[in-house]
Design a protein around this motif. Structure first.
Motif, short mmCIF file in Angstrom:
data_model
loop_
_atom_site.label_atom_id
_atom_site.label_comp_id
_atom_site.label_asym_id
_atom_site.label_seq_id
_atom_site.Cartn_x
_atom_site.Cartn_y
_atom_site.Cartn_z
N MET A 14 0.94 -1.22 -0.03
CA MET A 14 0.02 -0.02 -0.06
C MET A 14 0.87 1.18 -0.01
SD MET A 14 -2.70 -1.20 2.67
CE MET A 14 -4.27 -0.38 2.30
N MET A 71 1.87 2.00 -3.56
CA MET A 71 0.69 2.61 -4.11
C MET A 71 0.60 4.08 -3.81
SD MET A 71 -1.97 -0.32 -3.90
CE MET A 71 -1.48 -1.90 -3.78
N ALA A 79 -5.54 -2.71 -2.61
CA ALA A 79 -5.58 -1.54 -3.16
C ALA A 79 -6.95 -0.74 -2.80
CB ALA A 79 -5.31 -1.36 -4.68
N GLU A 80 -7.78 -1.50 -2.00
CA GLU A 80 -9.23 -1.19 -1.70
C GLU A 80 -9.30 -1.30 -0.07
OE1 GLU A 80 -11.80 -3.05 -4.85
OE2 GLU A 80 -10.33 -4.49 -4.52
N GLN A 137 -8.01 3.39 2.21
CA GLN A 137 -7.22 3.54 0.96
C GLN A 137 -7.84 3.03 -0.19
OE1 GLN A 137 -3.66 1.37 0.02
NE2 GLN A 137 -2.44 3.18 -0.41
N ARG A 187 -6.83 2.74 -4.46
CA ARG A 187 -5.76 3.28 -5.42
C ARG A 187 -5.90 2.40 -6.40
NH1 ARG A 187 -5.95 7.52 -3.50
NH2 ARG A 187 -4.50 8.37 -2.22
N LEU A 188 -6.90 1.81 -6.76
CA LEU A 188 -7.11 0.97 -8.05
C LEU A 188 -6.91 1.81 -9.36
CD1 LEU A 188 -9.98 -1.59 -7.54
CD2 LEU A 188 -7.42 -1.91 -7.73
N LEU A 242 -2.94 2.45 -9.95
CA LEU A 242 -2.46 1.47 -10.40
C LEU A 242 -2.74 1.10 -11.94
CD1 LEU A 242 -3.45 -1.29 -7.79
CD2 LEU A 242 -1.19 -0.45 -8.23
N ILE A 292 -6.04 -5.87 -7.95
CA ILE A 292 -4.77 -5.28 -8.24
C ILE A 292 -4.14 -5.85 -9.67
CG2 ILE A 292 -2.14 -5.30 -7.62
CD1 ILE A 292 -3.06 -5.48 -4.64
#
Length: 308
Positions: free
Chosen positions: A109, A112, A136-137, A224, A226-227, A230, A257
């Motif tokens: 993480m 990311m 990422a979630e 968080q 962050r897809l 990515l 991911i």
């Protein structure tokens, strides 16, 4: 032999940084550990990387508030801050050449966040990625291996407890009760098979993490998303690894991911839990070594092939 140093960050926090291998290596590998752990959890991968020819430079550091690094202010116990810390580590400790970033759990993480906050720097420097037992979630897929209703209750209790711990300061009284928590940690973090040494180093790492860090990072980790970050990274040699018994970051985390990051190779290990870098260390080391080889600059790669 390794070299250990202390890096003072812009806000005064200090990091314990350890490095191995030649300073002029073609590739530098940076290993980022998980929440409530420390750099020692990567020791198998460090040993494997140092056996490679050519040998990469390897860097591992304890995140602020963890291991031998200094404590963190509660306001700085965020993934965003960890992304900025990683950027500073790279600028000071590995300022030149391609780097491979490998992150376990919170370490993934952190990578990311670095990519999100410093996209140009990421594109310029990063030549390979390894995401192990991460997400990422936030906690979107976390069920702790429990039925949905029990999972919701456990999350509520964890969130409440984290808030209390976050305000408890930078001390570590929980070390005294960790032996009693051994069965719970074993269930939460490991799969079907594990070496006792792996559980021992995990328990020691948890014992070296301050109450403020255990509780303070929880909110940021759970929130968080962050897809999208990515999806913008481009075609970097990358792999995502997860155990099918991972109760914290289960396979759906790894699937999302791999779907977001172009060209990513996904591997699910049957019977393995969250501590994949210890439970399946031979496999993880092999995947990481392959990414490092692919990260060697093309001219250097051609020279090595001719020599062979």
């Amino acid at each position: 032999m390794s070299e250990r140093s202390q890096l003072t960050l812009a806000d005064g926090a200090t990091l314990c940084v350890e490095s191995w291998g030649p300073a002029d290596a073609q590739v530098t590998v940076v290993l980022l550990h998980g929440w409530c752990l420390d750099r020692r959890t990567w020791h198998h991968q460090v040993a494997a990387l140092l056996e490679m020819r050519p040998t990469p430079r390897v860097i591992a550091y304890d995140t602020r508030g963890h291991g031998r690094s200094g404590s963190t202010r509660l306001a700085s116990a965020t993934l965003g801050q960890l992304g900025e810390d990683l950027a500073e580590v790279l600028r000071v400790v590995a300022p030149d050449g391609p780097v491979v970033l490998a992150g376990h759990s919170m370490g993934g993480m952190t990578i990311m966040e670095f990519a999100h906050r410093f996209p140009d720097e990421f594109t310029r420097r990063v030549a390979g990625l390894l995401f192990v037992s991460t997400t990422a979630e936030g906690h979107a897929h976390t069920r702790y291996g429990l039925p949905p209703r029990l999972a919701l209750l456990m999350r509520a209790g964890e969130t409440l407890g984290a808030g209390l711990l976050a305000r408890s300061g930078a001390w570590r009284p929980h070390r005294a009760v960790l032996p009693a928590l051994r069965p719970a940690l074993r269930w939460l973090l490991f799969g079907d098979e594990y070496e006792d040494a792996a559980l021992q180093i995990t328990i020691k790492s948890v014992g070296g993490t301050s109450l403020r860090s255990i509780g303070g990072f929880r909110t940021s980790i759970g929130e968080q998303q962050r897809l999208d970050t990515l999806a913008r990274l481009g075609n970097v040699p990358a792999a995502v690894l997860v155990g099918d018994r991972d109760r914290l970051t289960p396979p759906p985390c790894a699937n999302s991911i791999a779907e977001a990051l172009p060209g990513t190779e996904l591997t699910v290990y049957p019977g393995a839990g969250h501590m994949l870098i210890l439970e399946r260390h031979v496999d993880v080391s092999a995947v990481l070594a392959d990414i490092v080889r692919r990260a060697i600059p093309v001219k250097r790669r051609r020279t090595l092939r001719k020599a062979a």
